[in-house]
Structure formats: C-alpha cells, structure tokens
Design a protein around this motif. Structure first.
Motif, PDB file in Angstrom:
ATOM      1  N   VAL A 175      20.571  59.222  55.479  1.00  0.00           N
ATOM      2  CA  VAL A 175      19.471  59.919  56.133  1.00  0.00           C
ATOM      3  C   VAL A 175      18.148  59.291  55.703  1.00  0.00           C
ATOM      4  CG1 VAL A 175      18.277  62.127  56.401  1.00  0.00           C
ATOM      5  CG2 VAL A 175      20.767  62.080  56.144  1.00  0.00           C
ATOM      6  N   THR A 176      17.310  58.947  56.678  1.00  0.00           N
ATOM      7  CA  THR A 176      15.927  58.589  56.384  1.00  0.00           C
ATOM      8  C   THR A 176      15.027  59.584  57.097  1.00  0.00           C
ATOM      9  OG1 THR A 176      15.922  56.968  58.207  1.00  0.00           O
ATOM     10  CG2 THR A 176      16.338  56.143  55.986  1.00  0.00           C
ATOM     11  N   VAL A 177      14.051  60.108  56.387  1.00  0.00           N
ATOM     12  CA  VAL A 177      13.238  61.204  56.903  1.00  0.00           C
ATOM     13  C   VAL A 177      11.764  60.905  56.674  1.00  0.00           C
ATOM     14  CG1 VAL A 177      13.492  62.464  54.719  1.00  0.00           C
ATOM     15  CG2 VAL A 177      12.835  63.706  56.787  1.00  0.00           C
ATOM     16  N   ASN A 178      10.932  61.306  57.625  1.00  0.00           N
ATOM     17  CA  ASN A 178       9.481  61.178  57.501  1.00  0.00           C
ATOM     18  C   ASN A 178       8.876  62.523  57.124  1.00  0.00           C
ATOM     19  OD1 ASN A 178       9.764  58.531  58.288  1.00  0.00           O
ATOM     20  ND2 ASN A 178       8.978  58.831  60.363  1.00  0.00           N
ATOM     21  N   ILE A 179       8.162  62.548  56.002  1.00  0.00           N
ATOM     22  CA  ILE A 179       7.495  63.767  55.532  1.00  0.00           C
ATOM     23  C   ILE A 179       6.048  63.397  55.233  1.00  0.00           C
ATOM     24  CG2 ILE A 179       7.538  65.669  53.877  1.00  0.00           C
ATOM     25  CD1 ILE A 179      10.439  64.931  53.232  1.00  0.00           C
ATOM     26  N   GLN A 180       5.185  63.545  56.206  1.00  0.00           N
ATOM     27  CA  GLN A 180       3.794  63.112  56.086  1.00  0.00           C
ATOM     28  C   GLN A 180       2.894  64.314  55.771  1.00  0.00           C
ATOM     29  OE1 GLN A 180       2.953  60.155  55.810  1.00  0.00           O
ATOM     30  NE2 GLN A 180       3.774  58.761  57.345  1.00  0.00           N
ATOM     31  N   PRO A 181       2.484  64.483  54.518  1.00  0.00           N
ATOM     32  CA  PRO A 181       1.694  65.668  54.169  1.00  0.00           C
ATOM     33  C   PRO A 181       0.328  65.710  54.836  1.00  0.00           C
ATOM     34  CG  PRO A 181       1.726  64.105  52.343  1.00  0.00           C
ATOM     35  CD  PRO A 181       2.722  63.607  53.358  1.00  0.00           C
ATOM     36  N   TRP A 182      -0.196  64.571  55.255  1.00  0.00           N
ATOM     37  CA  TRP A 182      -1.523  64.559  55.879  1.00  0.00           C
ATOM     38  C   TRP A 182      -1.528  65.192  57.269  1.00  0.00           C
ATOM     39  CZ3 TRP A 182      -6.445  63.246  54.368  1.00  0.00           C
ATOM     40  CH2 TRP A 182      -6.573  62.759  53.063  1.00  0.00           C
ATOM     41  N   PHE A 183      -0.371  65.509  57.793  1.00  0.00           N
ATOM     42  CA  PHE A 183      -0.308  66.196  59.083  1.00  0.00           C
ATOM     43  C   PHE A 183      -0.008  67.688  58.917  1.00  0.00           C
ATOM     44  CE2 PHE A 183       0.332  61.769  60.264  1.00  0.00           C
ATOM     45  CZ  PHE A 183      -0.579  61.656  61.314  1.00  0.00           C
ATOM     46  N   ASP A 184      -0.116  68.170  57.699  1.00  0.00           N
ATOM     47  CA  ASP A 184       0.067  69.592  57.419  1.00  0.00           C
ATOM     48  C   ASP A 184      -1.295  70.188  57.071  1.00  0.00           C
ATOM     49  OD1 ASP A 184       0.711  72.119  56.614  1.00  0.00           O
ATOM     50  OD2 ASP A 184       2.050  71.514  55.002  1.00  0.00           O
ATOM     51  N   SER A 185      -1.849  70.928  57.995  1.00  0.00           N
ATOM     52  CA  SER A 185      -3.207  71.468  57.813  1.00  0.00           C
ATOM     53  C   SER A 185      -3.287  72.525  56.716  1.00  0.00           C
ATOM     54  CB  SER A 185      -3.710  72.068  59.134  1.00  0.00           C
ATOM     55  OG  SER A 185      -2.858  73.125  59.551  1.00  0.00           O
ATOM     56  N   GLU A 186      -2.138  73.015  56.237  1.00  0.00           N
ATOM     57  CA  GLU A 186      -2.154  74.037  55.193  1.00  0.00           C
ATOM     58  C   GLU A 186      -2.250  73.446  53.786  1.00  0.00           C
ATOM     59  OE1 GLU A 186       1.069  76.763  55.638  1.00  0.00           O
ATOM     60  OE2 GLU A 186       0.619  77.187  57.740  1.00  0.00           O
ATOM     61  N   LEU A 187      -2.154  72.117  53.675  1.00  0.00           N
ATOM     62  CA  LEU A 187      -2.242  71.474  52.373  1.00  0.00           C
ATOM     63  C   LEU A 187      -3.677  71.067  52.073  1.00  0.00           C
ATOM     64  CD1 LEU A 187       0.981  69.266  52.436  1.00  0.00           C
ATOM     65  CD2 LEU A 187       0.672  71.538  51.433  1.00  0.00           C
ATOM     66  N   ASP A 188      -3.938  70.727  50.827  1.00  0.00           N
ATOM     67  CA  ASP A 188      -5.274  70.364  50.371  1.00  0.00           C
ATOM     68  C   ASP A 188      -5.318  68.862  50.120  1.00  0.00           C
ATOM     69  OD1 ASP A 188      -7.705  69.994  49.177  1.00  0.00           O
ATOM     70  OD2 ASP A 188      -7.325  71.292  47.445  1.00  0.00           O
ATOM     71  N   PRO A 189      -5.974  68.080  50.974  1.00  0.00           N
ATOM     72  CA  PRO A 189      -5.976  66.625  50.810  1.00  0.00           C
ATOM     73  C   PRO A 189      -6.733  66.147  49.574  1.00  0.00           C
ATOM     74  CG  PRO A 189      -7.491  67.270  52.540  1.00  0.00           C
ATOM     75  CD  PRO A 189      -6.730  68.508  52.167  1.00  0.00           C
ATOM     76  N   SER A 190      -7.503  67.026  48.944  1.00  0.00           N
ATOM     77  CA  SER A 190      -8.187  66.628  47.716  1.00  0.00           C
ATOM     78  C   SER A 190      -7.267  66.745  46.492  1.00  0.00           C
ATOM     79  CB  SER A 190      -9.435  67.488  47.494  1.00  0.00           C
ATOM     80  OG  SER A 190      -9.087  68.842  47.242  1.00  0.00           O
ATOM     81  N   ASP A 191      -6.012  67.156  46.708  1.00  0.00           N
ATOM     82  CA  ASP A 191      -5.050  67.352  45.628  1.00  0.00           C
ATOM     83  C   ASP A 191      -3.832  66.463  45.869  1.00  0.00           C
ATOM     84  OD1 ASP A 191      -3.403  68.228  43.609  1.00  0.00           O
ATOM     85  OD2 ASP A 191      -3.007  70.202  44.507  1.00  0.00           O
ATOM     86  N   PRO A 192      -3.906  65.175  45.503  1.00  0.00           N
ATOM     87  CA  PRO A 192      -2.771  64.286  45.792  1.00  0.00           C
ATOM     88  C   PRO A 192      -1.484  64.683  45.077  1.00  0.00           C
ATOM     89  CG  PRO A 192      -4.405  63.198  44.397  1.00  0.00           C
ATOM     90  CD  PRO A 192      -5.032  64.469  44.884  1.00  0.00           C
ATOM     91  N   VAL A 193      -1.596  65.262  43.887  1.00  0.00           N
ATOM     92  CA  VAL A 193      -0.399  65.697  43.172  1.00  0.00           C
ATOM     93  C   VAL A 193       0.250  66.870  43.897  1.00  0.00           C
ATOM     94  CG1 VAL A 193       0.475  66.641  41.006  1.00  0.00           C
ATOM     95  CG2 VAL A 193      -1.265  64.838  40.976  1.00  0.00           C
ATOM     96  N   GLY A 194      -0.576  67.805  44.369  1.00  0.00           N
ATOM     97  CA  GLY A 194      -0.045  68.925  45.132  1.00  0.00           C
ATOM     98  C   GLY A 194       0.571  68.482  46.444  1.00  0.00           C
ATOM     99  N   MET A 195      -0.035  67.475  47.094  1.00  0.00           N
ATOM    100  CA  MET A 195       0.527  66.946  48.338  1.00  0.00           C
ATOM    101  C   MET A 195       1.888  66.292  48.063  1.00  0.00           C
ATOM    102  SD  MET A 195      -1.763  67.135  51.087  1.00  0.00           S
ATOM    103  CE  MET A 195      -2.467  65.745  51.966  1.00  0.00           C
ATOM    104  N   ALA A 196       1.997  65.574  46.944  1.00  0.00           N
ATOM    105  CA  ALA A 196       3.282  64.960  46.588  1.00  0.00           C
ATOM    106  C   ALA A 196       4.337  66.034  46.350  1.00  0.00           C
ATOM    107  CB  ALA A 196       3.116  64.075  45.356  1.00  0.00           C
ATOM    108  N   GLN A 197       3.946  67.134  45.707  1.00  0.00           N
ATOM    109  CA  GLN A 197       4.905  68.212  45.450  1.00  0.00           C
ATOM    110  C   GLN A 197       5.377  68.838  46.757  1.00  0.00           C
ATOM    111  OE1 GLN A 197       6.345  69.134  42.432  1.00  0.00           O
ATOM    112  NE2 GLN A 197       7.664  70.199  43.898  1.00  0.00           N
ATOM    113  N   ALA A 198       4.485  68.943  47.746  1.00  0.00           N
ATOM    114  CA  ALA A 198       4.891  69.471  49.052  1.00  0.00           C
ATOM    115  C   ALA A 198       5.946  68.578  49.697  1.00  0.00           C
ATOM    116  CB  ALA A 198       3.673  69.600  49.962  1.00  0.00           C
ATOM    117  N   VAL A 199       5.803  67.274  49.525  1.00  0.00           N
ATOM    118  CA  VAL A 199       6.807  66.338  50.031  1.00  0.00           C
ATOM    119  C   VAL A 199       8.143  66.575  49.332  1.00  0.00           C
ATOM    120  CG1 VAL A 199       7.462  63.900  50.161  1.00  0.00           C
ATOM    121  CG2 VAL A 199       5.110  64.586  50.677  1.00  0.00           C
ATOM    122  N   VAL A 200       8.102  66.723  48.020  1.00  0.00           N
ATOM    123  CA  VAL A 200       9.330  66.950  47.243  1.00  0.00           C
ATOM    124  C   VAL A 200       9.992  68.262  47.654  1.00  0.00           C
ATOM    125  CG1 VAL A 200      10.256  67.326  44.928  1.00  0.00           C
ATOM    126  CG2 VAL A 200       8.494  65.581  45.306  1.00  0.00           C
TER     127      VAL A 200
END
Length: 414
Positions: A175-200
C-alpha cells in the motif's frame, strides 16, 4: 451506492518474484527513498525534460546519498527514467504510471514493455479514483496489465479513500498512501511537529485496516513558499519529526521522501493555506539544494531502526522457546513486511536462516537448555502447510469514487 468486486483471480497475477534484495524489503528497511520530479518539465505545455537534464538531476540525488527512487510517469521522455537511474547506481526503481485517458495509458504500457528490465516495481495511478480520472474497473484493468511483468505492484490514493473502501488496501502487493497535512484546514501550519503527528495518526488508522500489509506513506510534504509557515526551517522540522515517529506497534513510520525538485507549473495546487504546489521540493527548480538535504542527510541515508532483539519473534523482550514456536508456525511463509513475525534476516521469507538467528540468540542466553532442532522432514512439512494457507485477496470500491478531502480522516462524496 453500488460496489464493484475486483476479481479474486487478479490476486494471482500480483504474486511478485521474491528475493532477499527485493523492492518490498527495501521499502521496509531503507530510508533512502526519494520521489523524483524532474526539472525542465511542464506537462501543461508538453515540455519534456531531456535525458541530459534527468541524468544531471538523478546524479545530484545519488551523490547526496539517495539510493532508491520512484517517479510518477513513464510518458514522454520520462520513459528513460528507470534506465538512467539504474545506470547511475540506484538500487531499487519504482516506476510510476499516470494517465488521464486510454491514449496516455497506452503510452505508459508501451514504455513499460520497453523499459521493464530497469524497473523493480510499479505504482499504477496516483489519486485517480479520488479525483475521478478513472473508475475501479479501469484501475483493475491497468493493474492487471502491469502485474503481468511479475514485479511488486500497487496503486496510490488519498488516505481517506482507504477508510471509505478498506479493501482497497488489498490491491497489489503493498500500500502506498498520500497523507498531505497542508490540505487539512483543521491543522496548524505553524506547528510542523503537530502536522507530522497528524500524518502518523492517519497512517495508524490505515495500517490497522490491514496489519499484515506493507503500508508506506508516499506523499506527506512540506512547502517552502506560499504561506508564512512554509519555510525551509519548518520543512526540516516536519521531516525530522516524521522520521522520529513510531507507529502504534512501536515500529518506525515508513515513508518516502520528496518530491525532489520544485515544480513551478503546479500553480493549480491551491489548498486552505494558499498555493503550495510549486514549492514542495528538496531542491529548487534551478537545482539548488534546500536546507533539508544537508540537515537530514544522516537520517535519510540510514536504515530504519529495529525495535526488538534478534530472534525475539514474539516481541516480548525474551529469547525463548516461544520464539521457536513462532518460527516453526510460520516456516515457509513469505511475509509482506520485512522483519515481520519470524523473518529474522529481513528478507521476507521465513526459513532456516531465521531459525539460525533465533538459535544463536537463544544459546547466548540459555546455555543450560537444549535448543530444539527441526528435522529436514519437519521443515518440508511446515513449508507445505504454510503454502496451503497462503491467503488470496480481492477488493470492492464505490462505483462513484470521486472523493474530496474534508479532513484526512473524513471524506465525503462529491
């Protein structure tokens, strides 16, 4: 919404040629995978990169320590990508297949037939079901064709689509999957660690659907322009956080790095945080490297860390007879994920070599106890039983598969 059944017979065509150095083992053990996006390319005006341009790009990637590579299409001049990559020394090459219509698919097929000797596996389609470029039957037919080369094969969709149709995870060999946090308006782009956790978090949900499948994040990128938080420093922080992450079972999160170069033609990729598509790369469109290449070289050139003792096949922290039972119960099987179960040498085949790894570890810690020794006849019998119980797979999809993101874990039909 009616469903279409993907024929179980196709599963037989997905049987890949196994070897200790195959592409699935590499995906599960080596970090040095990057997605190649060529400079001097603009499909909107049919501008194709020259062979010299691609060779220069790939040489830069190889010199920086990348050793495995994938791309998105074999159309046009990019049909030469696999050959160039192999000539430069890349170990594993995954060829992407991308198409809008039958004509483009025919060109992809023709290129694959000509270049298959340089290709180690195929990724057929990228978000084509999610965005309506083809339906389940079209994908089925295309995957059946590329499965005929006898190489590992998969398709790629946005993460949410696997939740709408979990059996999609059964297509192909992994399985290869695309999980692009920058297309989730509920996340905070000023928090790269939090964005990475959302991907995980989303990766864990998808893995839970099929725990025994190899699941790899193909796209989870960070832009360096188009938003105040889209900086090179935050790009480094995001990827470092992703590399430090563990999945729900404690294993490293498996992902592919990229894309390699900025793509100025992607002006149409506009998300809730702005126009980000032109600036996803690790290198500028002129070839200059960004901060991430030097900052994380020690990370992407290393193997994934192992989180258990050699021979500890039941993962309880103790080398004992229970681990032998795991080995004997799986003897002769080929696992989807290198290192899973009693695959002690990470070649995806549970065999006598894995018994030796357990025995050596057991003897170091239990010298007063006699080590079980399987007979040749027992090994042959175990192999027959394991082969008998190998599973077959099929999957169904919604007929209307046009899906858009509302949130990585919440998708809605258009």
């Amino acid at each position: 919404m009616r469903s279409l059944l993907f024929a179980a017979a196709l599963v037989l065509a997905f049987a890949a040629v196994q070897s200790p150095a195959d592409v699935l083992t590499s995906l599960a053990t080596e970090r040095s995978w990057i997605g190649y996006s060529p400079r001097n390319y603009n499909p909107n005006i049919n501008q194709q990169p020259s062979e010299a341009s691609m060779r220069a790009d790939l040489q830069v990637l190889y010199d920086a320590g990348w050793r495995n590579v994938f791309n998105y299409t074999l159309d046009g001049s990019q049909r030469d990508f696999p050959r160039i990559a192999k000539e430069l020394g890349f170990k594993q090459v995954l060829a992407g297949v991308f198409y809008f219509d039958d004509g483009q698919l025919a060109r992809e097929k023709s290129a694959a037939q000509a270049e298959d000797q340089y290709i180690d596996g195929y990724i057929v389609g990228n978000e084509g079901l999610a965005f309506g470029r083809y339906g389940p039957d079209g994908l089925l037919n295309a995957m059946e064709f590329f499965a005929g080369f006898g190489k590992p094969i998969t398709t790629t969709e946005v993460g949410g689509l696997y939740l709408v149709a979990p059996p999609l995870a059964d297509a192909g060999n992994f399985v290869t999957v695309n999980i692009q946090p920058w297309f989730d308006s509920e996340l905070d782009p000023s928090d790269p660690v939090g964005m990475a956790q959302a991907v995980v978090d989303e990766y864990n949900v998808i893995k839970a659907l099929r725990p025994d499948r190899l699941v790899v994040i193909k796209e989870a990128w960070w832009p360096t322009d188009g938003h105040p938080a889209a900086t090179e420093a935050n790009q480094v922080a995001f990827w470092q956080a992703l590399a430090n992450s563990r999945d729900a079972s404690g294993d490293p999160v498996l992902f592919l790095w990229g894309e390699s170069h900025d793509q100025p033609w992607k002006t149409g990729e506009v998300g809730p945080f702005g126009s980000l598509g032109p600036d996803w790369g690790f290198y500028e469109s002129n070839g200059a490297e960004k901060r991430i290449v030097d900052a994380l070289a020690d990370v992407y050139t290393a193997d994934y860390p192992v989180n258990f003792l050699a021979g500890d096949y039941d993962r309880d922290g103790v080398i004992d007879a229970n681990d032998y039972a795991v080995w004997s119960g799986g003897f002769g099987e080929t696992v989807d994920i290198a290192g899973r179960g009693a695959d002690g040498n990470f070649d995806r085949v549970i065999d006598a070599a894995d018994y030796t790894i357990w025995r050596d570890a057991f003897d170091l810690n239990s010298t007063a106890i006699t080590t079980p020794e399987p007979s040749a006849g027992a090994m042959a019998g175990l192999a027959v039983v394991a082969a008998y119980f190998r599973r077959s797979r099929s999957f169904s999809m919604p007929c209307d598969s046009r899906i858009r993101y509302a949130h990585p874990l919440r998708v809605v039909p258009i």
